[in-house]
Scaffold this motif. Sequence first.
Motif, PDB file in Angstrom:
ATOM      1  N   LEU A 159      12.540  33.308  13.771  1.00  0.00           N
ATOM      2  CA  LEU A 159      11.574  32.293  13.339  1.00  0.00           C
ATOM      3  C   LEU A 159      10.578  31.987  14.449  1.00  0.00           C
ATOM      4  CD1 LEU A 159      10.610  30.238  11.247  1.00  0.00           C
ATOM      5  CD2 LEU A 159      12.279  28.614  12.182  1.00  0.00           C
ATOM      6  N   ALA A 160      11.075  31.849  15.674  1.00  0.00           N
ATOM      7  CA  ALA A 160      10.180  31.579  16.804  1.00  0.00           C
ATOM      8  C   ALA A 160       9.195  32.725  17.009  1.00  0.00           C
ATOM      9  CB  ALA A 160      11.003  31.352  18.072  1.00  0.00           C
ATOM     10  N   ILE A 161       9.680  33.953  16.839  1.00  0.00           N
ATOM     11  CA  ILE A 161       8.801  35.119  16.981  1.00  0.00           C
ATOM     12  C   ILE A 161       7.682  35.075  15.953  1.00  0.00           C
ATOM     13  CG2 ILE A 161       8.730  37.627  16.674  1.00  0.00           C
ATOM     14  CD1 ILE A 161      11.566  37.652  17.943  1.00  0.00           C
ATOM     15  N   LEU A 162       8.014  34.771  14.715  1.00  0.00           N
ATOM     16  CA  LEU A 162       7.006  34.726  13.651  1.00  0.00           C
ATOM     17  C   LEU A 162       5.976  33.626  13.882  1.00  0.00           C
ATOM     18  CD1 LEU A 162       9.200  35.306  10.460  1.00  0.00           C
ATOM     19  CD2 LEU A 162       7.515  36.874  11.441  1.00  0.00           C
ATOM     20  N   LEU A 163       6.399  32.521  14.503  1.00  0.00           N
ATOM     21  CA  LEU A 163       5.503  31.378  14.681  1.00  0.00           C
ATOM     22  C   LEU A 163       4.652  31.475  15.942  1.00  0.00           C
ATOM     23  CD1 LEU A 163       7.829  28.403  13.626  1.00  0.00           C
ATOM     24  CD2 LEU A 163       5.999  29.476  12.292  1.00  0.00           C
ATOM     25  N   VAL A 164       5.228  31.978  17.030  1.00  0.00           N
ATOM     26  CA  VAL A 164       4.557  31.886  18.330  1.00  0.00           C
ATOM     27  C   VAL A 164       3.874  33.188  18.741  1.00  0.00           C
ATOM     28  CG1 VAL A 164       4.849  31.233  20.749  1.00  0.00           C
ATOM     29  CG2 VAL A 164       6.300  30.189  19.008  1.00  0.00           C
ATOM     30  N   VAL A 165       4.452  34.329  18.389  1.00  0.00           N
ATOM     31  CA  VAL A 165       3.878  35.610  18.817  1.00  0.00           C
ATOM     32  C   VAL A 165       2.445  35.799  18.308  1.00  0.00           C
ATOM     33  CG1 VAL A 165       4.081  38.111  18.572  1.00  0.00           C
ATOM     34  CG2 VAL A 165       6.078  36.761  19.216  1.00  0.00           C
ATOM     35  N   PRO A 166       2.118  35.456  17.044  1.00  0.00           N
ATOM     36  CA  PRO A 166       0.715  35.600  16.620  1.00  0.00           C
ATOM     37  C   PRO A 166      -0.259  34.772  17.464  1.00  0.00           C
ATOM     38  CG  PRO A 166       2.138  35.405  14.705  1.00  0.00           C
ATOM     39  CD  PRO A 166       2.995  35.123  15.895  1.00  0.00           C
ATOM     40  N   LEU A 167       0.169  33.611  17.934  1.00  0.00           N
ATOM     41  CA  LEU A 167      -0.707  32.800  18.797  1.00  0.00           C
ATOM     42  C   LEU A 167      -0.939  33.493  20.131  1.00  0.00           C
ATOM     43  CD1 LEU A 167       0.767  29.221  18.156  1.00  0.00           C
ATOM     44  CD2 LEU A 167      -1.284  30.244  17.150  1.00  0.00           C
ATOM     45  N   GLN A 168       0.131  34.045  20.696  1.00  0.00           N
ATOM     46  CA  GLN A 168       0.001  34.784  21.960  1.00  0.00           C
ATOM     47  C   GLN A 168      -0.925  35.979  21.788  1.00  0.00           C
ATOM     48  OE1 GLN A 168       2.358  37.859  22.040  1.00  0.00           O
ATOM     49  NE2 GLN A 168       1.013  38.652  23.631  1.00  0.00           N
ATOM     50  N   SER A 169      -0.777  36.699  20.681  1.00  0.00           N
ATOM     51  CA  SER A 169      -1.610  37.872  20.430  1.00  0.00           C
ATOM     52  C   SER A 169      -3.075  37.475  20.255  1.00  0.00           C
ATOM     53  CB  SER A 169      -1.111  38.602  19.181  1.00  0.00           C
ATOM     54  OG  SER A 169       0.246  38.979  19.316  1.00  0.00           O
ATOM     55  N   ALA A 170      -3.321  36.422  19.495  1.00  0.00           N
ATOM     56  CA  ALA A 170      -4.694  35.958  19.290  1.00  0.00           C
ATOM     57  C   ALA A 170      -5.325  35.510  20.598  1.00  0.00           C
ATOM     58  CB  ALA A 170      -4.711  34.818  18.273  1.00  0.00           C
ATOM     59  N   ALA A 171      -4.541  34.874  21.466  1.00  0.00           N
ATOM     60  CA  ALA A 171      -5.065  34.402  22.743  1.00  0.00           C
ATOM     61  C   ALA A 171      -5.565  35.566  23.598  1.00  0.00           C
ATOM     62  CB  ALA A 171      -3.983  33.623  23.490  1.00  0.00           C
ATOM     63  N   GLU A 172      -4.789  36.641  23.652  1.00  0.00           N
ATOM     64  CA  GLU A 172      -5.214  37.793  24.437  1.00  0.00           C
ATOM     65  C   GLU A 172      -6.459  38.435  23.838  1.00  0.00           C
ATOM     66  OE1 GLU A 172      -2.029  40.497  25.202  1.00  0.00           O
ATOM     67  OE2 GLU A 172      -0.681  38.940  25.954  1.00  0.00           O
ATOM     68  N   GLU A 173      -6.564  38.427  22.522  1.00  0.00           N
ATOM     69  CA  GLU A 173      -7.751  39.003  21.891  1.00  0.00           C
ATOM     70  C   GLU A 173      -8.989  38.151  22.158  1.00  0.00           C
ATOM     71  OE1 GLU A 173      -7.872  42.002  20.638  1.00  0.00           O
ATOM     72  OE2 GLU A 173      -5.755  42.096  21.216  1.00  0.00           O
ATOM     73  N   TYR A 174      -8.855  36.833  22.104  1.00  0.00           N
ATOM     74  CA  TYR A 174     -10.010  35.976  22.391  1.00  0.00           C
ATOM     75  C   TYR A 174     -10.491  36.138  23.825  1.00  0.00           C
ATOM     76  CZ  TYR A 174     -10.641  33.317  18.100  1.00  0.00           C
ATOM     77  OH  TYR A 174     -10.963  32.957  16.810  1.00  0.00           O
ATOM     78  N   LEU A 175      -9.568  36.421  24.736  1.00  0.00           N
ATOM     79  CA  LEU A 175      -9.969  36.600  26.131  1.00  0.00           C
ATOM     80  C   LEU A 175     -10.585  37.979  26.359  1.00  0.00           C
ATOM     81  CD1 LEU A 175     -10.080  35.648  29.072  1.00  0.00           C
ATOM     82  CD2 LEU A 175      -7.758  36.568  29.368  1.00  0.00           C
TER      83      LEU A 175
END
Length: 351
Positions: A159-175
Amino acid sequence: MATPYHRLARETPAYAWWKLPVAAPVIVVVYFGLTILLIVAAAVWFAASSSSGSLDGWFDAVGDLDTAHLDYFVLDLLSIALLIPAVLLGVLATGPRPVGYLSSVAGRLRWRWLGLTAVVATVVTTVTIGGSLVVGEVTDPSEASTPTVIDPSTAWALLAILLVVPLQSAAEEYLFRGYLMQLVGSWTRFAIVPVVVTTPLFVAGHGYGLWGLLDVGLFGLTAAVLTIRTGGLEAAIAAHAANNVVLFALDALGVISATDDTGAGPLDLVPTVVSSVLLVVAIEWLARRRGVQRTRDPIPDPPPPLAPMWPPPPYAMVWYQPVQPVTPVAPGPALHPDTPDYPGELPPGWR
């Protein structure tokens, strides 16, 4: 000529060479402040909960991304996710604005397109990684791992992976594919330059061995191409999130170790090569089929200045004012009704 994604910051009336470079220290300051708040929140969490972890333990384990210690894993990913508000606030503070053009040429994050590309990326990633695991088990059964039984702790990890990993991935893409690509793109018209420059920077942010870094580089190159070809970050975010979710989910299930590339070799690049080709082809086809907006309409030329009048207003008579010729302009492609103005504050006479 229409404006591609990597040139959005440059081809605007409010462009100034110093704005995006100055955004970098602003991003660093904002990110540092948000990180302090996260550390304070983590300290409160460890003090108030029954967790076996501690603040010092988290500091020692930073970067391990071990799903077995869920507290540290979530905090590590949240510390990366803080790049999203840091990048957005940094660009918002210096310009160009609106900051939505950091997301796509439509001036916003296109949620429907993000959802479609997420489905495609999830299918492609699952098939390629799953296929490589099956091939590995057939060719070398001694290396096969016994999956973990899904108990409550494993379920919480998933559950934590599904909720938090997309945010981490999006953050790297925005940078990397957002801010840095538009920064480099403001210096050159050739899309290949920001693609080539930002990919090594993305690789440098990962602490793997040679083959692991090559794997990251292949993915970074794919994400950059997807960003240019689709006019936004949505496809790259979807591909990044799908890849990381699948890998960390398999890690939590005990099938693989997502961050351990010990013993990796050239054959370990095959799944990434296959998935990259499939992603580019499938998303390119989908973008053409759905008519996804890939570029921004060009800014019309400003109206010519009014001829001087004598005597000056308010004494000038109406008949002294020259009549400006009206040049018909061919209508461009229709934009989404929520599309904001072109980035940057338009000076007087441009509206």
